[in-house]
Motif scaffolding. Sequence first.
Motif, mmCIF file in Angstrom:
data_model
loop_
_atom_site.group_PDB
_atom_site.id
_atom_site.type_symbol
_atom_site.label_atom_id
_atom_site.label_comp_id
_atom_site.label_asym_id
_atom_site.label_seq_id
_atom_site.Cartn_x
_atom_site.Cartn_y
_atom_site.Cartn_z
ATOM 1 N N SER A 182 -29.611 -23.397 6.337
ATOM 2 C CA SER A 182 -28.761 -22.791 7.360
ATOM 3 C C SER A 182 -27.336 -23.322 7.312
ATOM 4 N N MET A 183 -27.145 -24.487 6.688
ATOM 5 C CA MET A 183 -25.809 -25.076 6.606
ATOM 6 C C MET A 183 -24.970 -24.452 5.503
ATOM 7 N N SER A 184 -25.537 -23.491 4.764
ATOM 8 C CA SER A 184 -24.784 -22.860 3.674
ATOM 9 C C SER A 184 -23.766 -21.857 4.178
ATOM 10 N N GLU A 185 -23.916 -21.395 5.411
ATOM 11 C CA GLU A 185 -22.981 -20.416 5.953
ATOM 12 C C GLU A 185 -21.600 -21.040 6.138
ATOM 13 N N PRO A 186 -20.550 -20.263 5.981
ATOM 14 C CA PRO A 186 -19.187 -20.783 6.167
ATOM 15 C C PRO A 186 -19.030 -21.441 7.535
ATOM 16 N N GLY A 187 -18.297 -22.556 7.558
ATOM 17 C CA GLY A 187 -18.082 -23.270 8.802
ATOM 18 C C GLY A 187 -19.146 -24.281 9.131
ATOM 19 N N ARG A 188 -20.032 -24.562 8.168
ATOM 20 C CA ARG A 188 -21.075 -25.556 8.418
ATOM 21 C C ARG A 188 -20.955 -26.713 7.414
ATOM 22 N N LEU A 189 -21.704 -26.663 6.294
ATOM 23 C CA LEU A 189 -21.639 -27.774 5.352
ATOM 24 C C LEU A 189 -20.234 -27.926 4.767
ATOM 25 N N ASP A 190 -19.563 -26.808 4.505
ATOM 26 C CA ASP A 190 -18.211 -26.909 3.972
ATOM 27 C C ASP A 190 -17.293 -27.636 4.946
ATOM 28 N N LEU A 191 -17.452 -27.384 6.248
ATOM 29 C CA LEU A 191 -16.628 -28.062 7.242
ATOM 30 C C LEU A 191 -17.018 -29.532 7.369
ATOM 31 N N ALA A 192 -18.318 -29.823 7.255
ATOM 32 C CA ALA A 192 -18.763 -31.220 7.290
ATOM 33 C C ALA A 192 -18.176 -32.003 6.117
ATOM 34 N N LYS A 193 -18.165 -31.388 4.939
ATOM 35 C CA LYS A 193 -17.594 -32.058 3.774
ATOM 36 C C LYS A 193 -16.090 -32.283 3.943
ATOM 37 N N THR A 194 -15.410 -31.284 4.473
ATOM 38 C CA THR A 194 -13.973 -31.434 4.719
ATOM 39 C C THR A 194 -13.720 -32.560 5.707
ATOM 40 N N SER A 195 -14.519 -32.617 6.774
ATOM 41 C CA SER A 195 -14.355 -33.653 7.791
ATOM 42 C C SER A 195 -14.553 -35.043 7.198
ATOM 43 N N LEU A 196 -15.587 -35.207 6.381
ATOM 44 C CA LEU A 196 -15.833 -36.511 5.759
ATOM 45 C C LEU A 196 -14.732 -36.873 4.773
ATOM 46 N N GLY A 197 -14.206 -35.868 4.085
ATOM 47 C CA GLY A 197 -13.098 -36.135 3.175
ATOM 48 C C GLY A 197 -11.865 -36.627 3.911
ATOM 49 N N ILE A 198 -11.588 -36.034 5.064
ATOM 50 C CA ILE A 198 -10.476 -36.500 5.903
ATOM 51 C C ILE A 198 -10.709 -37.936 6.321
#
Length: 532
Positions: A182-198
Amino acid sequence: MDRRARTYTGALALLLAGGILVTGCGGPGTGNDSATADRGLAGSGGPAGGKQPPAAPSAVPGQDEDGAGRAEDGAARESVAPDYLSTFALDVDTASYGYARRTLGDGQLPAAGTVRPEEFVNSFRQGYERPDGNGFSVNVDGARTDAADWSLVRIGLATKTAQDSGERPPAALTFVVDISGSMSEPGRLDLAKTSLGILADELRDDDSVSLVTFSDEAETRLPMTRLQGNRTKLRDAIAAMEPADSTNVAAGVRRGYEEAVEGHRKGANNRVVLLSDALANTGETDADAILERIGDARKEYGITLFGVGVGSDYGDELMERLTNKGDGNTTYIADETQARKVFVDQLPAHVELRARDAKAQVAFDRKTVKQFELIGYENRKVADEDFRDDSVDGGEVGPGHTVTALYAVRLREGASGHVATATVRWLDPKTREAHEETGSVGTGAIDGRLWDDAGARLQVTAVAAYFADTLRGGDLQGAPTLGELAGRARKLASSTEDSSVEKLATAIEQADRIRNSGGDEPPGDEGEGELG
């Protein structure tokens, strides 16, 4: 948590609590006495269901003159606060408001059960006076509403702002990331990865990070690692995360706490951070059962659990229960702007504490007050007799944060004099010594009319509270219609030049349109952007 089914908040939420901002001077009715001492529009079936009433209020909306409770039909009802006391654990969550904005932006009304008024209110700057040292300032003010004899009384608590990030103790953070399908949808895992990168760019060299992922099983991607010389290793681990299978939240939380205990650093701020849509479908799915397995680690090491919610379909109830039972907090992020605001702008507050097990108790004066109702905080209630029992959990609060409790108060006819005294009690995070701070308010400080005489920040607080109560099907006395609320929010946005108030006006307008259309409306992008 093992007493009277209470839930509380904790620290690191502050870690990412978008919308709680540094405030300035306090309003009228502020008093500080320090002493060291001995909480209709939508339904439960989904974001756009039928009307659902809110949970029972935390005070007695039908008290008689002598304090005894009476139902509208004259039958006796249980008096929750015959002593005119209202006691609750402090809450700095903002996830409910963030998720509501996301849902409204998608053209749907939020489910009533996901609407928590205190989280709407706490998403806006308040303008409270700050204390000089650790602990809290207590600010109390209010105003008369459009309903006869009814006023709003605002209890505002604030902590000192954060030190420079270089002065804080080091952090030891264990990130538990949901990589289910379920985290594959836009705004989920991609956002989590971006947040951790920040975050990887913002943490100090002497901070430590571990990374756990989970789908049907949990896996440690990076054991607790000092960041100095290892940022590339962390970024590589973040980049390698890809969506997998089902959602076993229990496995992720258990492994996360194991890693946090294994990598525990004495003298550091140790936290577990769960990034997930919280749509558990595998393994243990009950919050109490999940947290029971890691209860000893939580208590012995003081490790708190902080939840970061993502996704248009979001398991709000599970995340709320998990973080409350784990002495933690929740926030919700919908886009990179919000993630950056949280991880960059508010980073100093994310890893420190100003207070542990903080509770508030408000004593209303029966000579002047006929009825009172705490707006929200239903799952933060504390038994009055447990206010000074420091073995009973409260909320953890970090630097630069504010906590607001808004009461609907019906004064007695011709009342004059003292209305209420508010006391906050907390434990020093390092020494565990108990402290208290007190403020009070009289009729003179709440005599002005809300929409004519009150300050802009109190009006914003009222708009947010009325909006939340309307969304969950409440019936607060003096509540304006959604259209009227939207208009007041627009005027306040202009006078305060505050973009968060402008976004509040947009959210109210969206709710009004959806209600008037009798269903959903096409999604737009108005719900996206920074919170509070």
